[in-house]
Scaffold this motif. Sequence first.
Motif, PDB file in Angstrom:
ATOM      1  N   PHE A  23      37.761  43.525  71.706  1.00  0.00           N
ATOM      2  CA  PHE A  23      36.359  43.298  72.066  1.00  0.00           C
ATOM      3  C   PHE A  23      35.436  44.023  71.085  1.00  0.00           C
ATOM      4  O   PHE A  23      34.453  43.440  70.599  1.00  0.00           O
ATOM      5  CB  PHE A  23      36.108  43.775  73.503  1.00  0.00           C
ATOM      6  CG  PHE A  23      34.657  43.793  73.871  1.00  0.00           C
ATOM      7  CD1 PHE A  23      33.991  42.618  74.199  1.00  0.00           C
ATOM      8  CD2 PHE A  23      33.947  44.983  73.884  1.00  0.00           C
ATOM      9  CE1 PHE A  23      32.639  42.634  74.528  1.00  0.00           C
ATOM     10  CE2 PHE A  23      32.601  45.013  74.210  1.00  0.00           C
ATOM     11  CZ  PHE A  23      31.949  43.834  74.533  1.00  0.00           C
ATOM     12  N   ILE A  24      35.743  45.267  70.768  1.00  0.00           N
ATOM     13  CA  ILE A  24      34.909  46.062  69.856  1.00  0.00           C
ATOM     14  C   ILE A  24      34.909  45.451  68.460  1.00  0.00           C
ATOM     15  O   ILE A  24      33.864  45.428  67.785  1.00  0.00           O
ATOM     16  CB  ILE A  24      35.372  47.536  69.834  1.00  0.00           C
ATOM     17  CG1 ILE A  24      35.161  48.180  71.208  1.00  0.00           C
ATOM     18  CG2 ILE A  24      34.686  48.329  68.737  1.00  0.00           C
ATOM     19  CD1 ILE A  24      33.733  48.186  71.717  1.00  0.00           C
TER      20      ILE A  24
ATOM     21  N   GLN B 187      33.581  51.940  64.746  1.00  0.00           N
ATOM     22  CA  GLN B 187      34.463  51.151  65.608  1.00  0.00           C
ATOM     23  C   GLN B 187      35.278  52.060  66.531  1.00  0.00           C
ATOM     24  O   GLN B 187      35.433  51.771  67.719  1.00  0.00           O
ATOM     25  CB  GLN B 187      35.394  50.286  64.760  1.00  0.00           C
ATOM     26  CG  GLN B 187      34.698  49.193  63.977  1.00  0.00           C
ATOM     27  CD  GLN B 187      34.049  48.157  64.846  1.00  0.00           C
ATOM     28  OE1 GLN B 187      32.843  48.141  65.000  1.00  0.00           O
ATOM     29  NE2 GLN B 187      34.845  47.291  65.432  1.00  0.00           N
ATOM     30  N   ILE B 188      35.788  53.166  65.977  1.00  0.00           N
ATOM     31  CA  ILE B 188      36.561  54.104  66.793  1.00  0.00           C
ATOM     32  C   ILE B 188      35.685  54.663  67.909  1.00  0.00           C
ATOM     33  O   ILE B 188      36.112  54.745  69.067  1.00  0.00           O
ATOM     34  CB  ILE B 188      37.140  55.238  65.924  1.00  0.00           C
ATOM     35  CG1 ILE B 188      38.158  54.684  64.919  1.00  0.00           C
ATOM     36  CG2 ILE B 188      37.782  56.319  66.804  1.00  0.00           C
ATOM     37  CD1 ILE B 188      38.574  55.675  63.845  1.00  0.00           C
ATOM     38  N   PHE B 189      34.450  55.053  67.571  1.00  0.00           N
ATOM     39  CA  PHE B 189      33.527  55.584  68.571  1.00  0.00           C
ATOM     40  C   PHE B 189      33.356  54.612  69.721  1.00  0.00           C
ATOM     41  O   PHE B 189      33.459  54.990  70.895  1.00  0.00           O
ATOM     42  CB  PHE B 189      32.161  55.901  67.962  1.00  0.00           C
ATOM     43  CG  PHE B 189      31.095  56.089  69.016  1.00  0.00           C
ATOM     44  CD1 PHE B 189      30.985  57.286  69.695  1.00  0.00           C
ATOM     45  CD2 PHE B 189      30.230  55.059  69.342  1.00  0.00           C
ATOM     46  CE1 PHE B 189      30.033  57.451  70.696  1.00  0.00           C
ATOM     47  CE2 PHE B 189      29.270  55.205  70.329  1.00  0.00           C
ATOM     48  CZ  PHE B 189      29.168  56.413  71.011  1.00  0.00           C
ATOM     49  N   TRP B 190      33.075  53.337  69.428  1.00  0.00           N
ATOM     50  CA  TRP B 190      32.835  52.369  70.486  1.00  0.00           C
ATOM     51  C   TRP B 190      34.085  52.114  71.321  1.00  0.00           C
ATOM     52  O   TRP B 190      33.997  51.905  72.534  1.00  0.00           O
ATOM     53  CB  TRP B 190      32.239  51.079  69.934  1.00  0.00           C
ATOM     54  CG  TRP B 190      30.790  51.271  69.604  1.00  0.00           C
ATOM     55  CD1 TRP B 190      30.219  51.286  68.369  1.00  0.00           C
ATOM     56  CD2 TRP B 190      29.721  51.515  70.539  1.00  0.00           C
ATOM     57  NE1 TRP B 190      28.863  51.529  68.480  1.00  0.00           N
ATOM     58  CE2 TRP B 190      28.531  51.669  69.792  1.00  0.00           C
ATOM     59  CE3 TRP B 190      29.663  51.622  71.921  1.00  0.00           C
ATOM     60  CZ2 TRP B 190      27.305  51.918  70.396  1.00  0.00           C
ATOM     61  CZ3 TRP B 190      28.439  51.876  72.531  1.00  0.00           C
ATOM     62  CH2 TRP B 190      27.277  52.023  71.760  1.00  0.00           C
ATOM     63  N   CYS B 191      35.259  52.139  70.686  1.00  0.00           N
ATOM     64  CA  CYS B 191      36.506  52.025  71.461  1.00  0.00           C
ATOM     65  C   CYS B 191      36.607  53.173  72.462  1.00  0.00           C
ATOM     66  O   CYS B 191      36.899  52.968  73.645  1.00  0.00           O
ATOM     67  CB  CYS B 191      37.726  52.043  70.538  1.00  0.00           C
ATOM     68  SG  CYS B 191      37.980  50.558  69.566  1.00  0.00           S
ATOM     69  N   LEU B 192      36.349  54.388  71.986  1.00  0.00           N
ATOM     70  CA  LEU B 192      36.415  55.564  72.856  1.00  0.00           C
ATOM     71  C   LEU B 192      35.351  55.517  73.945  1.00  0.00           C
ATOM     72  O   LEU B 192      35.620  55.838  75.104  1.00  0.00           O
ATOM     73  CB  LEU B 192      36.261  56.842  72.028  1.00  0.00           C
ATOM     74  CG  LEU B 192      37.414  57.168  71.082  1.00  0.00           C
ATOM     75  CD1 LEU B 192      36.992  58.229  70.080  1.00  0.00           C
ATOM     76  CD2 LEU B 192      38.643  57.611  71.866  1.00  0.00           C
TER      77      LEU B 192
ATOM     78  N   GLY C 292      41.243  52.826  66.449  1.00  0.00           N
ATOM     79  CA  GLY C 292      40.749  53.075  67.798  1.00  0.00           C
ATOM     80  C   GLY C 292      41.807  52.765  68.843  1.00  0.00           C
ATOM     81  O   GLY C 292      41.991  53.527  69.794  1.00  0.00           O
ATOM     82  N   TRP C 293      42.521  51.658  68.674  1.00  0.00           N
ATOM     83  CA  TRP C 293      43.605  51.304  69.590  1.00  0.00           C
ATOM     84  C   TRP C 293      44.694  52.368  69.574  1.00  0.00           C
ATOM     85  O   TRP C 293      45.168  52.805  70.636  1.00  0.00           O
ATOM     86  CB  TRP C 293      44.173  49.931  69.227  1.00  0.00           C
ATOM     87  CG  TRP C 293      45.387  49.567  70.020  1.00  0.00           C
ATOM     88  CD1 TRP C 293      45.435  49.207  71.334  1.00  0.00           C
ATOM     89  CD2 TRP C 293      46.733  49.556  69.534  1.00  0.00           C
ATOM     90  NE1 TRP C 293      46.739  48.962  71.698  1.00  0.00           N
ATOM     91  CE2 TRP C 293      47.550  49.171  70.617  1.00  0.00           C
ATOM     92  CE3 TRP C 293      47.318  49.826  68.301  1.00  0.00           C
ATOM     93  CZ2 TRP C 293      48.928  49.051  70.490  1.00  0.00           C
ATOM     94  CZ3 TRP C 293      48.688  49.707  68.173  1.00  0.00           C
ATOM     95  CH2 TRP C 293      49.473  49.318  69.265  1.00  0.00           C
TER      96      TRP C 293
END
Length: 140
Positions: free
Chosen positions: A69-70, A46-51, A120-121
Amino acid sequence: MSKLTLTRILTIISIIVVIPMGLFSKQYTGFAQEWIHNNAGDIFYQIFWCLFVFLFMSTEFAANRIPIFIFFFGCLIEFTQAWHTPFLDLIRSHILGKLLLGTAFDWREFPTYAIGSFIGWLWLCLILSFSQINHDSSHG
């Protein structure tokens, strides 16, 4: 260096850090090994996709919406794991397909998606803050 350039550089460095952390979480041995094997990869995913999305939409407005969204996108991917069509099974038969789509539905992964999206945020907010502080100090 512009604020946007610094933001993107920090985001790329973050992605370079997050990818191996997610992959190596499956190899970790030690304290809480089972929990890390079962959950850390989902959090880093999830963190990867946020970045990754933030790399292309590097604004405060986007940073506050990308994790939402992620999260929902991760949930959608999780639901697709309950479907086993020949096409999806073909994609999942390759390592990249397994990493991106997963193989089996598990409702217990939704909390880790929420945790990963929240982290991620926070990560995006830190990148923006650091970029702003650095930009202000170089122009002040």
